[in-house]
Design a protein around this motif. Structure first.
Motif, PDB file in Angstrom:
ATOM      1  N   LYS A  11       0.806   5.520 -11.821  1.00 35.81           N
ATOM      2  CA  LYS A  11       0.110   4.784 -10.762  1.00 35.81           C
ATOM      3  C   LYS A  11       0.689   3.368 -10.613  1.00 35.81           C
ATOM      4  CE  LYS A  11      -4.256   7.332 -11.252  1.00 35.81           C
ATOM      5  NZ  LYS A  11      -5.728   7.210 -11.423  1.00 35.81           N
ATOM      6  N   HIS A  54     -12.944  13.024  -3.400  1.00 41.88           N
ATOM      7  CA  HIS A  54     -13.752  11.840  -3.708  1.00 41.88           C
ATOM      8  C   HIS A  54     -14.268  11.129  -2.462  1.00 41.88           C
ATOM      9  CE1 HIS A  54     -12.770  12.292  -7.888  1.00 41.88           C
ATOM     10  NE2 HIS A  54     -11.469  12.164  -7.674  1.00 41.88           N
ATOM     11  N   PHE A  59     -16.418   4.748  -5.060  1.00 42.20           N
ATOM     12  CA  PHE A  59     -15.123   4.225  -5.499  1.00 42.20           C
ATOM     13  C   PHE A  59     -13.967   4.708  -4.629  1.00 42.20           C
ATOM     14  CE2 PHE A  59     -15.978   8.012  -8.110  1.00 42.20           C
ATOM     15  CZ  PHE A  59     -14.800   8.744  -7.966  1.00 42.20           C
ATOM     16  N   LEU A  63     -10.243   3.018  -4.471  1.00 42.66           N
ATOM     17  CA  LEU A  63      -9.249   3.927  -5.056  1.00 42.66           C
ATOM     18  C   LEU A  63      -8.054   4.084  -4.122  1.00 42.66           C
ATOM     19  CD1 LEU A  63      -8.476   6.029  -7.220  1.00 42.66           C
ATOM     20  CD2 LEU A  63      -9.933   7.676  -6.012  1.00 42.66           C
ATOM     21  N   THR A  93     -10.382  10.042 -18.448  1.00 41.10           N
ATOM     22  CA  THR A  93     -10.227   9.266 -17.204  1.00 41.10           C
ATOM     23  C   THR A  93     -10.613   7.808 -17.423  1.00 41.10           C
ATOM     24  OG1 THR A  93     -10.715  11.232 -15.911  1.00 41.10           O
ATOM     25  CG2 THR A  93     -10.942   9.127 -14.777  1.00 41.10           C
ATOM     26  N   ARG A 104      -3.770   6.577 -21.674  1.00 47.08           N
ATOM     27  CA  ARG A 104      -4.833   5.643 -21.263  1.00 47.08           C
ATOM     28  C   ARG A 104      -5.428   4.919 -22.466  1.00 47.08           C
ATOM     29  NH1 ARG A 104      -7.018  10.224 -17.227  1.00 47.08           N
ATOM     30  NH2 ARG A 104      -5.964   9.583 -15.305  1.00 47.08           N
ATOM     31  N   ASP A 112     -10.586   1.960 -13.047  1.00 39.71           N
ATOM     32  CA  ASP A 112      -9.960   1.775 -11.730  1.00 39.71           C
ATOM     33  C   ASP A 112      -8.440   1.753 -11.823  1.00 39.71           C
ATOM     34  OD1 ASP A 112     -12.507   1.354 -10.440  1.00 39.71           O
ATOM     35  OD2 ASP A 112     -12.547  -0.549 -11.508  1.00 39.71           O
ATOM     36  N   ALA A 116      -2.093   6.504 -15.105  1.00 44.19           N
ATOM     37  CA  ALA A 116      -1.455   7.795 -14.834  1.00 44.19           C
ATOM     38  C   ALA A 116      -2.450   8.771 -14.213  1.00 44.19           C
ATOM     39  CB  ALA A 116      -0.911   8.385 -16.127  1.00 44.19           C
ATOM     40  N   HIS A 117      -1.904   9.799 -13.584  1.00 44.43           N
ATOM     41  CA  HIS A 117      -2.718  10.852 -12.976  1.00 44.43           C
ATOM     42  C   HIS A 117      -2.135  12.214 -13.344  1.00 44.43           C
ATOM     43  CE1 HIS A 117      -4.877  13.247  -9.969  1.00 44.43           C
ATOM     44  NE2 HIS A 117      -3.728  13.824  -9.726  1.00 44.43           N
TER      45      HIS A 117
HETATM   46  P1  CMP Z   1      -7.841  10.152 -11.393  1.00 38.66           P
HETATM   47  O1  CMP Z   1      -8.616  11.199 -12.135  1.00 38.66           O
HETATM   48  O2  CMP Z   1      -6.385  10.083 -11.537  1.00 38.66           O
HETATM   49  O3  CMP Z   1      -8.214  10.284  -9.832  1.00 38.66           O
HETATM   50  C1  CMP Z   1      -9.428   9.758  -9.355  1.00 38.66           C
HETATM   51  C2  CMP Z   1      -9.530   8.338  -9.816  1.00 38.66           C
HETATM   52  O4  CMP Z   1     -10.659   7.631  -9.374  1.00 38.66           O
HETATM   53  C3  CMP Z   1      -9.641   8.325 -11.315  1.00 38.66           C
HETATM   54  O5  CMP Z   1      -8.400   8.709 -11.845  1.00 38.66           O
HETATM   55  C4  CMP Z   1     -10.058   6.858 -11.561  1.00 38.66           C
HETATM   56  O6  CMP Z   1      -8.935   6.014 -11.655  1.00 38.66           O
HETATM   57  C5  CMP Z   1     -10.795   6.501 -10.248  1.00 38.66           C
HETATM   58  N1  CMP Z   1     -12.200   6.207 -10.466  1.00 38.66           N
HETATM   59  C6  CMP Z   1     -12.788   5.029 -10.236  1.00 38.66           C
HETATM   60  N2  CMP Z   1     -14.098   5.088 -10.515  1.00 38.66           N
HETATM   61  C7  CMP Z   1     -14.359   6.356 -10.927  1.00 38.66           C
HETATM   62  C8  CMP Z   1     -15.517   7.044 -11.364  1.00 38.66           C
HETATM   63  N3  CMP Z   1     -16.706   6.448 -11.413  1.00 38.66           N
HETATM   64  N4  CMP Z   1     -15.397   8.353 -11.719  1.00 38.66           N
HETATM   65  C9  CMP Z   1     -14.203   8.982 -11.655  1.00 38.66           C
HETATM   66  N5  CMP Z   1     -13.067   8.379 -11.244  1.00 38.66           N
HETATM   67  C10 CMP Z   1     -13.138   7.070 -10.895  1.00 38.66           C
END
Ligand code: CMP
Length: 140
Positions: A11, A54, A59, A63, A93, A104, A112, A116-117
């Motif tokens: 990211k 999402h 968020f 995001l 996450t 991570r 936030d 990485a994803h």
């Molecule tokens: P990722 O799983 O890569 O893709 C969705 C992203 O939303 C997650 O990583 C987080 O970086 C971001 N995010 C921010 N707030 C939230 C939350 N409350 N729950 C899940 N993801 C969140």
């Protein structure tokens, strides 16, 4: 256990902080093949599609703003159990819950900006690889 392909991304925070090499190095050391890779700035439309699940969540806007704020490195990884395996390498996450030794856990502090994803399931992997690589997808 089957050979799988998954979508992985460094990211914008990971790129800005100079972590591309460290992350690629961990992927290669693990034994996954990087079968496609590009550095790119994500257009807003693509970000909205990628994070479609999402949409409507509080968020979502931050995001999309974050993921389009600077270049990312998009990759397709291939290997045994690569989907769950890459998720395990990234850790939870929320970096606050991510074990030390995971990406991570070692390199991020906030949900936030979590460096990485990775795709969470086979259908997601297919969808995300198509979104990012389309017809330029893996050739071998
Ligand atoms: P990722 O799983 O890569 O893709 C969705 C992203 O939303 C997650 O990583 C987080 O970086 C971001 N995010 C921010 N707030 C939230 C939350 N409350 N729950 C899940 N993801 C969140």
């Amino acid at each position: 256990m089957a050979t799988e392909r998954t979508f992985a991304m460094v990211k914008p925070d990971g790129v800005v902080r100079g972590l591309i090499g460290t992350i690629v190095s961990r992927i290669e050391a693990k034994g996954y093949r990087i079968v496609a890779m590009k550095r790119m700035r994500i257009p807003r439309e693509l970000a909205e599609r990628h994070y479609g699940e999402h949409q409507g969540k509080p968020f979502f806007e931050p995001l999309v703003a974050f993921i389009t704020s600077g270049p990312v490195v998009a990759m397709v990884l291939e290997g045994e159990n690569a989907i769950a395996g890459w998720r395990a390498m990234m850790g939870a996450t929320n970096p606050a819950d991510a074990a030390v030794g995971t990406i991570r856990g070692d390199f991020a502090t906030t949900i936030d900006e979590n460096v990485a994803h990775g795709s969470d399931a086979p259908a997601t992997a297919r969808r995300e690889i198509e979104i990012f690589f389309g017809e330029d997808g893996p050739l071998d």
